[in-house]
Design a protein around this motif. Structure first.
Motif, PDB file in Angstrom:
ATOM      1  N   ASN A   1       0.788  -1.194  -0.100  1.00 56.82           N
ATOM      2  CA  ASN A   1      -0.007   0.013  -0.125  1.00 56.82           C
ATOM      3  C   ASN A   1       0.864   1.127   0.016  1.00 56.82           C
ATOM      4  OD1 ASN A   1      -1.413   2.268   1.416  1.00 56.82           O
ATOM      5  ND2 ASN A   1      -3.128   0.827   1.231  1.00 56.82           N
ATOM      6  N   ASP A   2       0.880   2.150  -1.089  1.00 62.67           N
ATOM      7  CA  ASP A   2       1.580   3.120  -1.206  1.00 62.67           C
ATOM      8  C   ASP A   2       1.271   4.201  -0.200  1.00 62.67           C
ATOM      9  OD1 ASP A   2       2.607   2.519  -3.726  1.00 62.67           O
ATOM     10  OD2 ASP A   2       1.098   3.676  -4.879  1.00 62.67           O
ATOM     11  N   GLN A   3       0.108   4.392   0.323  1.00 60.27           N
ATOM     12  CA  GLN A   3      -0.024   5.413   1.375  1.00 60.27           C
ATOM     13  C   GLN A   3       0.484   4.802   2.894  1.00 60.27           C
ATOM     14  OE1 GLN A   3      -0.862   8.215   0.428  1.00 60.27           O
ATOM     15  NE2 GLN A   3      -1.345   7.461  -1.405  1.00 60.27           N
ATOM     16  N   ASP A   4       0.566   3.630   3.262  1.00 61.55           N
ATOM     17  CA  ASP A   4       1.263   3.266   4.259  1.00 61.55           C
ATOM     18  C   ASP A   4       2.582   3.409   4.366  1.00 61.55           C
ATOM     19  OD1 ASP A   4      -1.518   2.258   5.124  1.00 61.55           O
ATOM     20  OD2 ASP A   4      -1.335   0.253   4.779  1.00 61.55           O
TER      21      ASP A   4
ATOM     22  N   ASN B   1       3.533   6.713   4.929  1.00 57.72           N
ATOM     23  CA  ASN B   1       3.325   7.026   6.342  1.00 57.72           C
ATOM     24  C   ASN B   1       4.486   6.590   7.083  1.00 57.72           C
ATOM     25  OD1 ASN B   1       0.957   8.383   6.084  1.00 57.72           O
ATOM     26  ND2 ASN B   1      -0.062   6.668   6.409  1.00 57.72           N
TER      27      ASN B   1
ATOM     28  N   ARG C   1       3.351  15.280   2.207  1.00 55.33           N
ATOM     29  CA  ARG C   1       2.867  14.979   0.877  1.00 55.33           C
ATOM     30  C   ARG C   1       2.704  16.266   0.252  1.00 55.33           C
ATOM     31  NH1 ARG C   1       0.939  11.039   4.108  1.00 55.33           N
ATOM     32  NH2 ARG C   1       0.463   9.022   3.189  1.00 55.33           N
TER      33      ARG C   1
END
Ligand SMILES: O=c1[nH]c(=O)c2ncn([C@@H]3O[C@H](COP(=O)(O)OP(=O)(O)OP(=O)(O)O)[C@@H](O)[C@H]3O)c2[nH]1
Ligand SMILES: [Mg+2]
Length: 197
Positions: free
Chosen positions: A95-98, A101, A147
């Motif tokens: 997962n790119d967002q994880d 983060n 971001r």
């Protein structure tokens, strides 16, 4: 028209490869265009080893010329991590967002001059009966504090490109294609590609 398979299931990479080849000259397919594509295990310790594994296995299966891309982000403060684990840094579900983060948390409080990083792209080209060849491209930057931008994919929103004073996700497609690690590697491959397709 000449046909080329890019051995990737990553939509962001597939999109970039399609735009990097002049339209009408080469038909560029990715594994996302094929039914039940092989899942090649990335067991190598380097980008180059993994690119070779993917290119050779897919080329053997489809008996055609294949380019594979193994790429990722190397952060100096993290001793080169996430490196070959870039896609699965925060877990197997990729997962790119994880992933972003996790990186931001690990660099929390780290000053700007210690946030140096680079994207690396190793490409391998393989064709039945031919020796596999590899090239590598890089682009230097810094890990941003947060971001910025909506373009690109993966870690692009937090990768601040030194020469552009913006994150990779704030660049247009054309701007990214002019400076990216992937474009840089593909440029090096152009000289030898005619031997393969
Ligand atoms: O912000 C980014 N801009 C880029 O231009 C870029 N290129 C690579 N990456 C990251 O590195 C992983 C590659 O891992 P990877 O080479 O194993 O690919 P993948 O597993 O996503 O697909 P596949 O090609 O193996 O099928 C990707 O998932 C991304 O997280 C990028 N991030
Ligand atoms: Mg992968």
């Amino acid at each position: 028209m000449k046909k080329l398979i890019i051995a990737t299931k990553n939509e962001g990479k597939a999109r970039e490869f399609r735009s990097l080849f002049p339209e009408g000259e080469v038909e560029v397919l990715s594994l996302l265009d094929l039914e039940e594509p092989l899942d090649v295990e990335e067991t190598g310790n380097t980008f180059t080893e993994n690119a070779i594994l993917k290119a050779e296995e897919i080329s053997r299966k489809y008996q055609t010329t294949v380019i594979a891309d193994d790429s990722g982000l190397e952060i100096d403060y993290l001793n080169g991590a996430p490196g070959v684990y870039s896609a699965r840094y925060a877990g197997a579900e990729k997962n790119d967002q994880d992933n972003i983060n996790k990186v931001l948390k690990e660099l929390s409080g780290v000053p700007a001059n210690k946030r140096t990083a680079r994207f690396v792209c190793a490409l391998a080209v393989s064709s039945p009966g031919k020796e596999t060849k590899t090239v590598t491209g890089t682009v230097d930057g810094y890990i941003n504090e947060q971001r910025e931008g909506n373009g690109g994919f993966g870690y692009d929103p937090i990768f601040f490109v030194k020469d552009k004073c913006r994150t990779m996700a704030e660049l247009t497609k054309e701007e990214k294609n002019a400076i990216s690690h992937r474009a840089n590697a593909l440029e090096k491959l152009q000289g030898i590609l005619p031997e393969y397709i």
